[in-house]
Motif scaffolding. Structure first.
Motif, PDB file in Angstrom:
ATOM      1  N   GLY A  40      58.804  66.993  18.107  1.00 39.41           N
ATOM      2  CA  GLY A  40      59.516  67.312  16.876  1.00 39.41           C
ATOM      3  C   GLY A  40      58.814  68.331  16.016  1.00 39.41           C
ATOM      4  N   ALA A  41      57.652  68.836  16.441  1.00 39.69           N
ATOM      5  CA  ALA A  41      56.888  69.780  15.631  1.00 39.69           C
ATOM      6  C   ALA A  41      56.688  71.087  16.383  1.00 39.69           C
ATOM      7  CB  ALA A  41      55.541  69.168  15.266  1.00 39.69           C
ATOM      8  N   TRP A  42      56.260  72.103  15.624  1.00 39.00           N
ATOM      9  CA  TRP A  42      55.932  73.398  16.227  1.00 39.00           C
ATOM     10  C   TRP A  42      54.421  73.570  16.210  1.00 39.00           C
ATOM     11  CZ3 TRP A  42      58.856  77.763  17.937  1.00 39.00           C
ATOM     12  CH2 TRP A  42      60.228  77.496  18.095  1.00 39.00           C
ATOM     13  N   VAL A  43      53.907  74.149  17.281  1.00 36.97           N
ATOM     14  CA  VAL A  43      52.470  74.343  17.393  1.00 36.97           C
ATOM     15  C   VAL A  43      52.169  75.817  17.612  1.00 36.97           C
ATOM     16  CG1 VAL A  43      52.108  72.032  18.309  1.00 36.97           C
ATOM     17  CG2 VAL A  43      52.489  73.914  19.886  1.00 36.97           C
ATOM     18  N   LEU A  44      51.021  76.227  17.101  1.00 39.41           N
ATOM     19  CA  LEU A  44      50.493  77.560  17.373  1.00 39.41           C
ATOM     20  C   LEU A  44      49.329  77.399  18.346  1.00 39.41           C
ATOM     21  CD1 LEU A  44      50.435  79.278  13.864  1.00 39.41           C
ATOM     22  CD2 LEU A  44      51.951  79.780  15.767  1.00 39.41           C
ATOM     23  N   ASP A  45      49.590  77.730  19.589  1.00 37.04           N
ATOM     24  CA  ASP A  45      48.565  77.624  20.615  1.00 37.04           C
ATOM     25  C   ASP A  45      47.768  78.927  20.613  1.00 37.04           C
ATOM     26  OD1 ASP A  45      47.008  77.203  22.802  1.00 37.04           O
ATOM     27  OD2 ASP A  45      48.641  77.304  24.278  1.00 37.04           O
ATOM     28  N   GLU A  46      46.633  78.903  19.906  1.00 35.10           N
ATOM     29  CA  GLU A  46      45.807  80.111  19.777  1.00 35.10           C
ATOM     30  C   GLU A  46      44.895  80.211  20.994  1.00 35.10           C
ATOM     31  OE1 GLU A  46      44.593  81.086  15.621  1.00 35.10           O
ATOM     32  OE2 GLU A  46      45.088  78.965  15.282  1.00 35.10           O
ATOM     33  N   ARG A  47      45.257  81.069  21.891  1.00 36.36           N
ATOM     34  CA  ARG A  47      44.532  81.166  23.160  1.00 36.36           C
ATOM     35  C   ARG A  47      43.254  81.994  23.031  1.00 36.36           C
ATOM     36  NH1 ARG A  47      49.249  82.919  27.233  1.00 36.36           N
ATOM     37  NH2 ARG A  47      47.926  81.980  28.822  1.00 36.36           N
ATOM     38  N   ARG A  48      43.207  82.838  22.017  1.00 33.82           N
ATOM     39  CA  ARG A  48      41.980  83.617  21.755  1.00 33.82           C
ATOM     40  C   ARG A  48      42.012  84.107  20.311  1.00 33.82           C
ATOM     41  NH1 ARG A  48      45.226  86.567  25.333  1.00 33.82           N
ATOM     42  NH2 ARG A  48      44.121  85.645  27.084  1.00 33.82           N
ATOM     43  N   ALA A  49      40.844  84.335  19.737  1.00 31.94           N
ATOM     44  CA  ALA A  49      40.737  84.755  18.336  1.00 31.94           C
ATOM     45  C   ALA A  49      40.975  86.240  18.156  1.00 31.94           C
ATOM     46  CB  ALA A  49      39.367  84.383  17.774  1.00 31.94           C
ATOM     47  N   VAL A  50      40.665  87.022  19.182  1.00 29.31           N
ATOM     48  CA  VAL A  50      40.833  88.475  19.146  1.00 29.31           C
ATOM     49  C   VAL A  50      41.706  88.861  20.323  1.00 29.31           C
ATOM     50  CG1 VAL A  50      39.659  90.706  19.228  1.00 29.31           C
ATOM     51  CG2 VAL A  50      38.588  88.770  18.054  1.00 29.31           C
ATOM     52  N   SER A  51      42.596  89.779  20.108  1.00 30.38           N
ATOM     53  CA  SER A  51      43.560  90.128  21.153  1.00 30.38           C
ATOM     54  C   SER A  51      42.879  90.671  22.399  1.00 30.38           C
ATOM     55  CB  SER A  51      44.567  91.146  20.626  1.00 30.38           C
ATOM     56  OG  SER A  51      45.510  91.457  21.625  1.00 30.38           O
ATOM     57  N   ALA A  52      43.427  90.299  23.522  1.00 30.55           N
ATOM     58  CA  ALA A  52      42.956  90.831  24.797  1.00 30.55           C
ATOM     59  C   ALA A  52      43.619  92.149  25.131  1.00 30.55           C
ATOM     60  CB  ALA A  52      43.243  89.815  25.913  1.00 30.55           C
ATOM     61  N   HIS A  53      44.543  92.599  24.266  1.00 30.93           N
ATOM     62  CA  HIS A  53      45.343  93.785  24.567  1.00 30.93           C
ATOM     63  C   HIS A  53      45.107  94.884  23.538  1.00 30.93           C
ATOM     64  CE1 HIS A  53      47.364  90.960  27.169  1.00 30.93           C
ATOM     65  NE2 HIS A  53      47.730  90.229  26.130  1.00 30.93           N
ATOM     66  N   THR A  54      45.394  96.086  23.944  1.00 31.28           N
ATOM     67  CA  THR A  54      45.441  97.208  23.019  1.00 31.28           C
ATOM     68  C   THR A  54      46.850  97.264  22.450  1.00 31.28           C
ATOM     69  OG1 THR A  54      43.792  98.458  24.281  1.00 31.28           O
ATOM     70  CG2 THR A  54      45.210  99.700  22.760  1.00 31.28           C
ATOM     71  N   LEU A  55      46.968  97.080  21.145  1.00 30.49           N
ATOM     72  CA  LEU A  55      48.270  96.988  20.488  1.00 30.49           C
ATOM     73  C   LEU A  55      48.477  98.212  19.607  1.00 30.49           C
ATOM     74  CD1 LEU A  55      48.014  93.232  19.381  1.00 30.49           C
ATOM     75  CD2 LEU A  55      49.124  94.146  21.437  1.00 30.49           C
ATOM     76  N   HIS A  56      49.509  98.979  19.889  1.00 30.26           N
ATOM     77  CA  HIS A  56      49.768 100.187  19.103  1.00 30.26           C
ATOM     78  C   HIS A  56      50.059  99.816  17.649  1.00 30.26           C
ATOM     79  CE1 HIS A  56      51.677 103.913  17.696  1.00 30.26           C
ATOM     80  NE2 HIS A  56      50.992 104.503  18.678  1.00 30.26           N
ATOM     81  N   PRO A  57      49.584 100.603  16.687  1.00 37.28           N
ATOM     82  CA  PRO A  57      49.788 100.255  15.271  1.00 37.28           C
ATOM     83  C   PRO A  57      51.257 100.103  14.874  1.00 37.28           C
ATOM     84  CG  PRO A  57      48.150 101.988  15.488  1.00 37.28           C
ATOM     85  CD  PRO A  57      48.742 101.794  16.853  1.00 37.28           C
ATOM     86  N   ASP A  58      52.162 100.814  15.570  1.00 32.13           N
ATOM     87  CA  ASP A  58      53.577 100.759  15.194  1.00 32.13           C
ATOM     88  C   ASP A  58      54.320  99.583  15.825  1.00 32.13           C
ATOM     89  OD1 ASP A  58      53.338 103.048  13.667  1.00 32.13           O
ATOM     90  OD2 ASP A  58      53.910 104.388  15.309  1.00 32.13           O
ATOM     91  N   LEU A  59      53.711  98.934  16.807  1.00 35.04           N
ATOM     92  CA  LEU A  59      54.430  97.889  17.558  1.00 35.04           C
ATOM     93  C   LEU A  59      54.632  96.647  16.700  1.00 35.04           C
ATOM     94  CD1 LEU A  59      55.629  96.949  20.274  1.00 35.04           C
ATOM     95  CD2 LEU A  59      53.345  96.103  20.877  1.00 35.04           C
TER      96      LEU A  59
END
Length: 858
Positions: free
Chosen positions: A112-131
């Motif tokens: 009945g609840a929502w969870v945030l499964d934080e798999r890592r503290a810092v992204s493993a990916h390069t994320l474009h600033p506009d994305l």
């Protein structure tokens, strides 16, 4: 209010998601459980944004039309975290995209609840600033090809839509579509941008509760794909009183021009506007709209470009004419480009114009009209399907195929031996892959696939397979869900009429459609007339398999032939006659009501404890309880008004709780037991246990029920207890009888009846009736019979509940008549009430439709 979380310098966000608090105490979200103001929503968004942190991470959000999912979505947009929005109703797609893109955070429901499964503290990916957002273009297939949308895309498209729709802060839009679908998401974005309200629900427009929520929430607009408008016709939308409705929008596929004209005229008469729109996920949602004042004169047009956008036509050699070509769109809502792997998340803009793949022409009035597709993408029930991807999926299962489609169905031609290839399996693979309902997938098994002279697949020939030239062809190759005649009786239509279900397919079964003991008798008798003798497990067989059980046309069968009558049906018919006759004192053979409790448990196990998932089981149980309780309460309420025989506790079925017991103890006990069973089976652990131990489970319940049977805790001496507690063991015994598959198990149930029934009343004859009825239920599945006997027994069994309820008001008024006359009239009145109640219950808007309409683009 909580201040937004601190962001790293240069982090881009979506302005409307960060400006929610500016709308103050205005209502932002309305649900069946209450409302949420913009201030409260802003606080929740800020809290979640803080939880996500200042470091940008890829957030995979399992889409759902809930406040929790909306908060997480807005929080990510407000804090600059790219969101990968995936369909929450397709677990395989969720897993596929999770595996493909390895998100840093997974936001999903857990119980009945929502969870945030934080798999890592810092992204493993390069994320474009506009994305800002990643959406699938392939429905619920889980394809790794995604559309990359920027913060500017989302803001610009929301502003454009709000402008041409004239959205006001007083408007309230209901979510008729899932939020993971760009059309549904654009409704949410554009209304939040203007400080308007969103009525958040996943109910279908075919559900009466949807309209109750819409009216209570003062709904002013809703969106629909073409299929939505089919449902609106069925639920009587034209006659609904919707005083706050200002506009209806349509996209997600081409709506036939006559339907556009019809709804435009309906809107003009009722005071609301119809906006026909055209868009693609690649354009964030919308590219064109047809102004409402042009819908009647130009119902075939897609319209004009939205504010801030523009169209041009790129001429094509095979489409001559200066005003015809591929439609190309430009505007601030055009995507950054596609992503096919995590490596593409760091890419910037790769396109400036969107080649839509649609062939269009520009009319003299300056409107754009769509003529066809350059590519083979199909838009089926509003869902965008890539036939090539379906072919590739089937190839993985060693199935060679050609797939094509139109607005109504996907046609799949499969190469192989027609006797060796199972079309049902193929259809299930396809529907599981692309999310289409079975009725929209037509499968043909061919010895060879049609080819052109070049050796390429002949897709035109495959498409022609969906247009049978005769009824005989339709019967052998018709699509699932099409009610094509297959002889004197159309089984799909028969199932639809008796079970009040519209989406009946060749792969549907009685139990799969939610059939229960009240509809079982009527269905079995009709099927016997159509097909002859039925197999014992007919209620679990798909219609396609059931039809194979009898190839002989009905008109060629002998008019008089020996038949069998199912023991459960026979017991119901005999028991109700015994009950009424004993109450009239025509004869004194008691015990029928207690036999019916065993039959009720037996039918409960057969019709409700199927392989369906837990939510479907619970929905079907709820429907059955309603079909028992509502007609009973309605009759008692009527009698309360016209006679002095009943009290309010009778009407509310509360005498078993509040006392004193009355003649309606059986109805109350049955409703209480079914409600309790539903509540218990709603617990996941219990549901799993019952599935794993289908016979042991009811035996354990039967043993537990003996505490009430013998009052081992002495509760009766301490206060009033419901009769349901005392008789539950009989219901559980019938349940165990249905699940007994071996001689040893049947002997165990029989021994339990012989050991526990004696002493129940201290009346050996009455107890013998109960033991005999239960023994028949355990050992004899069918009794020899005749067609004429079956018809009479079927009517009595099918009306048994209603006869039981009504006869108390009939026979006392005929005391001066012969007992036989009282008996006949009592039965006839109950049968008549059964006919009326059944008709009224079927008249109610059906709740069977999918919880959401199909999604796609237009």
């Amino acid at each position: 209010m909580i201040a937004p979380s601190g962001l790293l310098p240069g982090t881009k966000t979506v302005p409307f998601a960060r400006s929610l608090a500016a709308h103050g105490d205005r209502t932002a979200v309305i649900t069946a459980d209450g409302s949420v103001s913009y201030g409260e929503l802003a606080d929740r968004v800020a809290e979640t944004a803080h939880r996500l942190g200042p470091e940008r991470r890829l957030v995979l959000l399992v889409g759902a039309n809930t406040v929790d999912a909306l908060v997480i979505h807005l929080a990510a947009l407000a804090a600059g975290h790219p969101v990968l929005l995936v369909p929450g109703d397709h677990a395989d797609a969720v897993q596929s995209l999770t595996d493909a893109y390895d998100p840093d955070v997974v936001a999903r429901p857990d119980g009945g609840a929502w969870v945030l499964d934080e798999r890592r503290a810092v992204s493993a990916h390069t994320l474009h600033p506009d994305l800002a957002l990643l959406l699938s273009t392939s429905g619920s297939t889980g394809s790794p090809k995604l559309v990359r949308l920027s913060h500017e895309n989302l803001q610009a498209n929301a502003e454009s839509i709000a402008e041409y729709l004239g959205i006001r802060d007083s408007d309230r839009a209901v979510t008729t579509l899932p939020m993971h679908y760009c059309y549904g998401l654009s409704v949410i974005h554009s209304h939040l941008l203007r400080g308007a309200g969103v009525i958040l629900t996943d109910l279908s427009v075919a559900d009466a509760c949807f309209w109750e929520l819409f009216k209570a929430g003062r709904g002013s607009t809703f969106a629909g794909v073409p299929y939505t408008f089919d449902l609106l016709d069925r639920v009587g939308f034209a006659s609904m009183e919707l005083p706050h409705l200002r506009s209806v929008t349509q996209a997600g596929g081409r709506l036939a021009p006559d339907r556009v004209a019809h709804y435009a005229a309906l809107g003009r008469a009722a005071g609301w506007d119809l906006f026909v729109m055209y868009g693609q996920t690649e354009a964030t949602a919308r590219m064109a709209y047809l102004p409402p004042d042009l819908a009647h004169a130009h119902p075939e047009a897609a319209g004009v470009a939205i504010p801030g956008g523009s169209f041009r036509l790129e001429l094509l050699p095979d489409w001559p004419g200066q005003d015809t070509g591929e439609l190309v769109y430009a505007g601030p809502n055009v995507m950054l480009g596609y992503a096919e792997s995590p490596d593409d998340l760091g890419l910037g803009r790769s396109i400036d114009e969107l080649h839509t793949g649609d062939i269009a022409r520009r009319t003299p009035e300056g409107l754009y009209e769509l003529l066809g597709r350059r590519s083979r993408f199909a838009k089926i029930l509003g869902l965008r399907i890539d036939p090539q991807q379906v072919e590739a999926m089937l190839e993985k299962h060693d199935i060679t195929s050609c797939c094509t489609g139109d607005d109504d169905e996907l046609v799949v031609a499969v190469a192989g031996d027609p006797d060796a290839v199972d079309p049902v399996r193929v259809r299930r693979l396809v529907t599981g892959e692309c999310g289409l309902p079975a009725r929209a997938v037509r499968v043909h098994v061919l010895s060879e696939l049609p080819r052109l002279a070049t050796g390429k697949a002949d897709y035109r020939a495959v498409r022609e397979l969906s247009r049978p030239e005769s009824l005989a062809d339709a019967a052998t190759s018709g699509p699932a869900g099409r009610t094509t005649p297959t002889g004197p009786v159309d089984l799909c239509r028969l199932y639809a009429e008796i079970l009040d279900r519209d989406q009946v397919t060749e792969d549907s079964s009685f139990v799969g459609l939610g059939g229960d003991s009240l509809s079982y008798v009527e269905m079995s008798l009709n099927l016997e007339e159509a097909l002859g003798q039925l197999p014992d497990n007919w209620h679990t067989l798909p219609i396609r398999e059931l039809r194979k059980s009898s190839r002989q046309p009905a008109e060629d069968r002998p008019k008089t032939r020996r038949r069998t009558l199912e023991t459960g049906v026979a017991l119901r018919a005999v028991a109700i006659v015994l009950i009424v006759g004993s109450h009239i004192h025509l004869f004194m053979v008691k015990g029928g009501a207690h036999v019916l409790l065993g039959v009720a448990g037996y039918n409960f196990a057969r019709f409700h404890l199927t392989s369906a998932d837990r939510p479907e089981r619970l929905r079907n149980l709820g429907r059955s309880i309603t079909r028992i309780a509502v007609p009973s309460v309605a009759w008692l309420a009527l009698m309360l008004l016209v006679t002095d025989d009943y009290r309010l506790t009778d009407v509310l079925l509360l005498t078993s709780l509040l006392g004193p017991h009355t003649g309606f103890w059986f109805i109350e006990a049955l409703v209480y037991i079914l409600a309790a069973a539903t509540a218990v089976l709603a617990v996941p652990l219990v549901d799993r246990t019952e599935r794993r131990f289908p016979f042991t489970f009811p035996v354990a319940l039967m043993t537990l029920g003996l505490i009430g049977r013998y009052d081992l805790l002495g509760l009766d001496a301490r206060g009033h207890i419901p009769l349901a507690v005392s008789v539950f063991w009989l219901f559980a015994m019938g349940w165990a009888a249905a699940k007994a598959t071996t001689v040893r198990q049947r002997l165990l149930v029989t021994a339990a009846a012989v050991a526990t029934v004696p002493g129940l009343f201290g009346q050996p004859a009455r107890e013998a009736v109960i033991i005999g009825g239960l023994a028949l239920l355990v050992w004899v599945r069918n009794l020899p019979s005749l067609a004429s006997v079956n018809r009479v027994a079927g009517v009595l069994a099918g009306s048994s509940l209603y006869i039981y309820v009504t006869h108390w008001q009939v026979f006392p008024r005929l005391e001066d008549q012969f007992a036989v006359v009282s008996m006949i009239v009592s039965l006839v009145v109950g049968i008549a009430y059964a006919a009326v109640a059944t008709r009224v219950m079927r008249w109610r808007p059906s709740r069977r439709f999918g919880r959401r309409e199909a999604a796609g683009k237009r």
